[in-house]
Design a protein around this motif. Sequence first.
Motif, PDB file in Angstrom:
ATOM      1  N   GLY A   1       0.587  -0.782   0.025  1.00  0.00           N
ATOM      2  CA  GLY A   1      -0.041  -0.022   0.162  1.00  0.00           C
ATOM      3  C   GLY A   1       0.763   1.034   0.070  1.00  0.00           C
ATOM      4  O   GLY A   1       1.763   1.233  -0.071  1.00  0.00           O
ATOM      5  N   ASP A   2       0.396   2.930  -0.440  1.00  0.00           N
ATOM      6  CA  ASP A   2       0.690   3.782  -0.422  1.00  0.00           C
ATOM      7  C   ASP A   2       0.990   4.508   0.813  1.00  0.00           C
ATOM      8  O   ASP A   2       0.945   5.297   0.634  1.00  0.00           O
ATOM      9  CB  ASP A   2       0.243   4.608  -1.433  1.00  0.00           C
ATOM     10  N   GLY A   3       0.216   3.989   2.084  1.00  0.00           N
ATOM     11  CA  GLY A   3      -0.205   4.648   3.321  1.00  0.00           C
ATOM     12  C   GLY A   3       0.643   4.790   4.497  1.00  0.00           C
ATOM     13  O   GLY A   3       2.249   3.619   3.904  1.00  0.00           O
ATOM     14  N   LEU A   4       1.091   5.540   5.004  1.00  0.00           N
ATOM     15  CA  LEU A   4       2.467   6.118   5.991  1.00  0.00           C
ATOM     16  C   LEU A   4       2.056   4.664   6.382  1.00  0.00           C
ATOM     17  O   LEU A   4       3.801   4.416   7.026  1.00  0.00           O
ATOM     18  CB  LEU A   4       2.219   6.370   6.927  1.00  0.00           C
ATOM     19  N   ARG A   5       1.262   3.630   7.491  1.00  0.00           N
ATOM     20  CA  ARG A   5       1.816   2.358   8.077  1.00  0.00           C
ATOM     21  C   ARG A   5       2.191   2.168   7.434  1.00  0.00           C
ATOM     22  O   ARG A   5       3.361   1.022   8.103  1.00  0.00           O
ATOM     23  CB  ARG A   5       0.081   2.185   8.340  1.00  0.00           C
ATOM     24  N   SER A   6       1.957   1.070   5.751  1.00  0.00           N
ATOM     25  CA  SER A   6       2.531   0.273   5.125  1.00  0.00           C
ATOM     26  C   SER A   6       3.750   0.894   4.883  1.00  0.00           C
ATOM     27  O   SER A   6       4.539   0.434   5.089  1.00  0.00           O
ATOM     28  CB  SER A   6       2.388   0.644   3.664  1.00  0.00           C
ATOM     29  N   ARG A   7       4.389   2.380   4.948  1.00  0.00           N
ATOM     30  CA  ARG A   7       5.172   2.731   4.981  1.00  0.00           C
ATOM     31  C   ARG A   7       6.199   2.460   5.662  1.00  0.00           C
ATOM     32  O   ARG A   7       7.374   1.829   5.680  1.00  0.00           O
ATOM     33  CB  ARG A   7       5.556   3.984   4.532  1.00  0.00           C
ATOM     34  N   LEU A   8       6.404   2.366   7.121  1.00  0.00           N
ATOM     35  CA  LEU A   8       6.619   2.305   8.375  1.00  0.00           C
ATOM     36  C   LEU A   8       6.759   1.097   8.317  1.00  0.00           C
ATOM     37  O   LEU A   8       8.125   0.742   8.730  1.00  0.00           O
ATOM     38  CB  LEU A   8       5.889   3.001   9.325  1.00  0.00           C
ATOM     39  N   LEU A   9       5.772   0.387   7.890  1.00  0.00           N
ATOM     40  CA  LEU A   9       6.099  -1.519   8.385  1.00  0.00           C
ATOM     41  C   LEU A   9       7.127  -2.057   7.494  1.00  0.00           C
ATOM     42  O   LEU A   9       7.895  -2.808   7.184  1.00  0.00           O
ATOM     43  CB  LEU A   9       5.474  -1.961   8.083  1.00  0.00           C
ATOM     44  N   ALA A  10       7.582  -0.668   5.874  1.00  0.00           N
ATOM     45  CA  ALA A  10       8.128  -2.029   5.341  1.00  0.00           C
ATOM     46  C   ALA A  10       9.949  -1.262   5.777  1.00  0.00           C
ATOM     47  O   ALA A  10      10.438  -2.293   5.350  1.00  0.00           O
ATOM     48  CB  ALA A  10       8.227  -0.906   3.890  1.00  0.00           C
ATOM     49  N   MET A  11      10.027  -0.288   6.426  1.00  0.00           N
ATOM     50  CA  MET A  11      11.295   0.227   6.816  1.00  0.00           C
ATOM     51  C   MET A  11      11.478  -0.720   8.488  1.00  0.00           C
ATOM     52  O   MET A  11      12.952  -1.233   7.666  1.00  0.00           O
ATOM     53  CB  MET A  11      10.540   1.945   7.288  1.00  0.00           C
ATOM     54  N   VAL A  12      10.455  -0.925   8.751  1.00  0.00           N
ATOM     55  CA  VAL A  12      11.206  -1.789  10.210  1.00  0.00           C
ATOM     56  C   VAL A  12      11.367  -3.318   9.806  1.00  0.00           C
ATOM     57  O   VAL A  12      12.710  -3.871   9.737  1.00  0.00           O
ATOM     58  CB  VAL A  12       9.634  -2.014  11.489  1.00  0.00           C
ATOM     59  N   ARG A  13      11.430  -3.781   8.404  1.00  0.00           N
ATOM     60  CA  ARG A  13      11.163  -5.154   8.276  1.00  0.00           C
ATOM     61  C   ARG A  13      12.655  -4.968   7.470  1.00  0.00           C
ATOM     62  O   ARG A  13      13.345  -5.920   7.187  1.00  0.00           O
ATOM     63  CB  ARG A  13      10.168  -5.558   7.282  1.00  0.00           C
ATOM     64  N   GLU A  14      12.553  -3.768   6.337  1.00  0.00           N
ATOM     65  CA  GLU A  14      13.876  -3.804   5.824  1.00  0.00           C
ATOM     66  C   GLU A  14      15.208  -3.510   6.594  1.00  0.00           C
ATOM     67  O   GLU A  14      16.196  -3.942   6.411  1.00  0.00           O
ATOM     68  CB  GLU A  14      13.837  -2.612   4.412  1.00  0.00           C
TER      69      GLU A  14
END
Length: 405
Positions: A263-276
């Motif tokens: 997704g392009d929402g902030l939640r998805s963005r933050l989750l992707a950063m933490v996983r990375e």
Amino acid sequence: MRGRAAGCHSLSVVGDTDRAPDVRRLLDAVLLFGSELDLPTTLQRIVEAATDLVDARYGALGVLDESATRLSEFLTVGVDDETYRAIGDLPEGHGILGLLIVEAQPLRLPDLNKHPDSHGFPPHHPPMTSFLGVPVRVRDQVFGNLYLTDKTTGDAFTEVDEELAVGLAAAAGVAIENARLHRRVRDLALIEDRERIARELHDTVIQRLFAVGLSLQGTVRLARSDPDEAVARIGTAVDDLDVTVKHIRSAIFGLESAATPAGDGLRSRLLAMVRESGRVLGFEPRLLLDGPIDTRVGDRLADDLAASLYEALSNVARHARARSVEVSVVVTDGGGAGDDAEAGGAGPELSLMVADDGTGPPADAVHGGHGLRNLATRAAAHGGTATLAAREAGGALLTWRVPLR
């Protein structure tokens, strides 16, 4: 007689010196969450505990369906198998049962048959008189209702009975949501995410519930000697359960994000950063997301938040030699920011907290090192602050707060 709203607490539960055994039984129900029982078994034990706790002859737990307008499951205590089969179809939530679905508040009646919403009983149903109903909820979401009838040691259920039933209903709500999370893990068939959620459930949810159990165990000993302190501990336990639900919901969001296109929402963005970041750290940080993050945070602030989180995690990876990291991003209405935060400001607020168990911040970082200045500058651009401090248990805590206008 109308009971008080769910979530209210009084001295009645712990101030009465005769109720210490009841608090122990309430503790037993909470500790059920640390077991590996399936959901129906857990809920059945909660109904049995509630029935025994308030001296009821009959007890039932009705679970709402996805629309939250009718009952999809109905577990009972006190009705034998022959009578159960003779009654026939299970209730769907009409009459007094439906009243609790609509109003979602505790209800005590000396005689349920005299209530204007009573529809009577179907054939073969045992007669019932006194009634205590409590919604099963976690914060504002109602999952179902706990029903208790025919008090065996009095003519009607008491205020103390209501308080104890409210506590058990809160425990049932957590059990339902936790079980639904496990079910999603199984259904999604994501091996990597199953392992991650299992770790998070053990390291965060189960450990926190175990700590709540120990606190309530100490409360039993305080019931006679210091009732005020006992009340304070119960309030803290309720707050801890609230934070536990936030962790469960964050885990659910992570599973849903992994099962659907990015997704392009902030939640998805933050989750992707933490996983990375897990690739650099050697482990994946635990993440808590709470509040209307996608709708309340504007694009410019979202960019600065993401940049601050990236810098914070990079600093941990380069300098901290940490074995675990906890990240929380919370949007509040002014009543605080996150499970480790102190009381927030008067208005809505966005907070980022990054806590690690590493070597702790160097002196120059605490007093305005280059990395902290970058974080502080981004926060100041939105009227906020950034601080870095050593944790008492070891490691460092970054707190980044910005008011939401």
